[in-house]
Design an enzyme around this catalytic site. Structure first.
Site, PDB file in Angstrom:
ATOM      1  N   LYS A   1      46.193 -10.824  -4.121  1.00 26.34           N
ATOM      2  CA  LYS A   1      45.063  -9.835  -4.450  1.00 26.34           C
ATOM      3  C   LYS A   1      43.875  -9.971  -4.098  1.00 26.34           C
ATOM      4  O   LYS A   1      43.044 -10.649  -3.601  1.00 26.34           O
ATOM      5  CB  LYS A   1      44.866 -10.150  -6.018  1.00 26.34           C
ATOM      6  CG  LYS A   1      44.218  -9.118  -7.066  1.00 26.34           C
ATOM      7  CD  LYS A   1      44.263  -9.743  -8.433  1.00 26.34           C
ATOM      8  CE  LYS A   1      43.230  -8.835  -9.310  1.00 26.34           C
ATOM      9  NZ  LYS A   1      43.172  -9.192 -10.625  1.00 26.34           N
TER      10      LYS A   1
ATOM     11  N   ASP B   1      46.701 -14.059 -12.503  1.00 31.44           N
ATOM     12  CA  ASP B   1      45.986 -13.728 -11.335  1.00 31.44           C
ATOM     13  C   ASP B   1      44.994 -14.916 -11.155  1.00 31.44           C
ATOM     14  O   ASP B   1      43.878 -14.819 -11.936  1.00 31.44           O
ATOM     15  CB  ASP B   1      45.349 -12.326 -11.555  1.00 31.44           C
ATOM     16  CG  ASP B   1      46.366 -11.159 -11.427  1.00 31.44           C
ATOM     17  OD1 ASP B   1      47.478 -11.537 -11.500  1.00 31.44           O
ATOM     18  OD2 ASP B   1      45.833 -10.068 -11.417  1.00 31.44           O
TER      19      ASP B   1
ATOM     20  N   LYS C   1      48.294  -6.843  -4.188  1.00 32.70           N
ATOM     21  CA  LYS C   1      47.719  -6.079  -5.285  1.00 32.70           C
ATOM     22  C   LYS C   1      46.185  -5.770  -4.899  1.00 32.70           C
ATOM     23  O   LYS C   1      45.618  -6.665  -4.599  1.00 32.70           O
ATOM     24  CB  LYS C   1      47.735  -7.233  -6.532  1.00 32.70           C
ATOM     25  CG  LYS C   1      46.929  -6.369  -7.710  1.00 32.70           C
ATOM     26  CD  LYS C   1      47.025  -7.288  -8.939  1.00 32.70           C
ATOM     27  CE  LYS C   1      46.422  -6.835 -10.239  1.00 32.70           C
ATOM     28  NZ  LYS C   1      46.289  -7.519 -11.241  1.00 32.70           N
TER      29      LYS C   1
END
Length: 232
Positions: free
Chosen positions: A152, A91, A180
């Site tokens: 994300k 991430d 996400k």
């Protein structure tokens, strides 16, 4: 709506005071309940990889977290080391200042290099709460072109995920990558709303609480159905 949220969950443990004992607990919970991954700080990747060896949950870590303002060379080194230690998902916080300044070339180069050099699942953290709608669109285009597999929403340090942002990312990506939602996901009801809006992963440190709320909701629904009705 009856949705099994466990496979959506990135069971996150990013508190600065998290210990090895916490990592062991998170990995055991992820394995037991079938979570998508355990997301831990880079210093615990090797331990998590050992604990989850040949098990279903993936090992996820964060790069350039939480500011995204370290140099590209540092981010790339951090990403490479994480993969060498066993991470299969990264991430990565994008450089928000570059986005704000319109330096999309540098932004693209940084993310693309990490994607190409590591060859694992990269999730670009956009920090949507700090972006204007047009900046979200530009960030999406740049990150998709760079090769990310997920967008994300947030780190959780500057506000949480919203249904509106998830819907926007779904519209912009047209199903080409995963989405996400992360930050502030503390209720089962809220988690379901994000999934229905288009989230394919949920990042939260409240995974176990979400499951408890799910079970309570199921029990209440079962009890309601079992109550006898009076006949007139």
């Amino acid at each position: 709506m009856d949705i099994d949220i466990a496979p959506y969950l990135d069971h996150s443990l990013l508190a600065p005071i998290a210990t090895e004992k916490h990592v062991e607990q998170w990995c055991a919970e992820a394995d037991r309940f079938g979570f998508a991954s355990v997301c831990i700080s880079p210093c615990y990747v090797r331990l998590a990889a050992e604990l989850l060896h040949k098990k279903s949950p993936k090992v996820c870590t964060v790069i350039g977290f939480p500011m995204g303002a370290t140099t590209s060379a540092v981010k790339l080194y951090e990403a490479r080391e994480a993969v060498e230690n066993g991470a299969t998902e990264l991430d990565v916080v994008i450089n928000l200042a570059w986005l704000k300044m319109g330096n999309t070339e540098a932004l693209h180069r940084e993310i693309a290099e990490i994607c190409e050099e590591t060859n694992v699942t990269v999730k670009a953290i956009l920090e949507t709460n700090l972006l204007m709608p047009e900046e979200k669109r530009i960030a999406t285009d740049v990150c998709l072109d760079a090769g990310v597999r997920f967008l994300k929403t947030c780190t959780g340090w500057n506000g949480g995920a919203t249904v509106e942002d998830v819907k926007l990312l779904k519209e912009l990506t047209k199903g080409r990558v995963g989405i996400k939602a992360s930050g502030g996901i503390r209720t089962y009801e809220g988690a379901i709303k994000l999934i229905l809006a288009g989230a394919t992963r949920l990042g939260t440190s409240y995974s176990m609480e979400l499951l408890r709320q799910r079970d309570r909701s199921a029990e209440e629904a079962k009890s309601d159905r079992a109550e006898p009705t009076s006949e007139v």
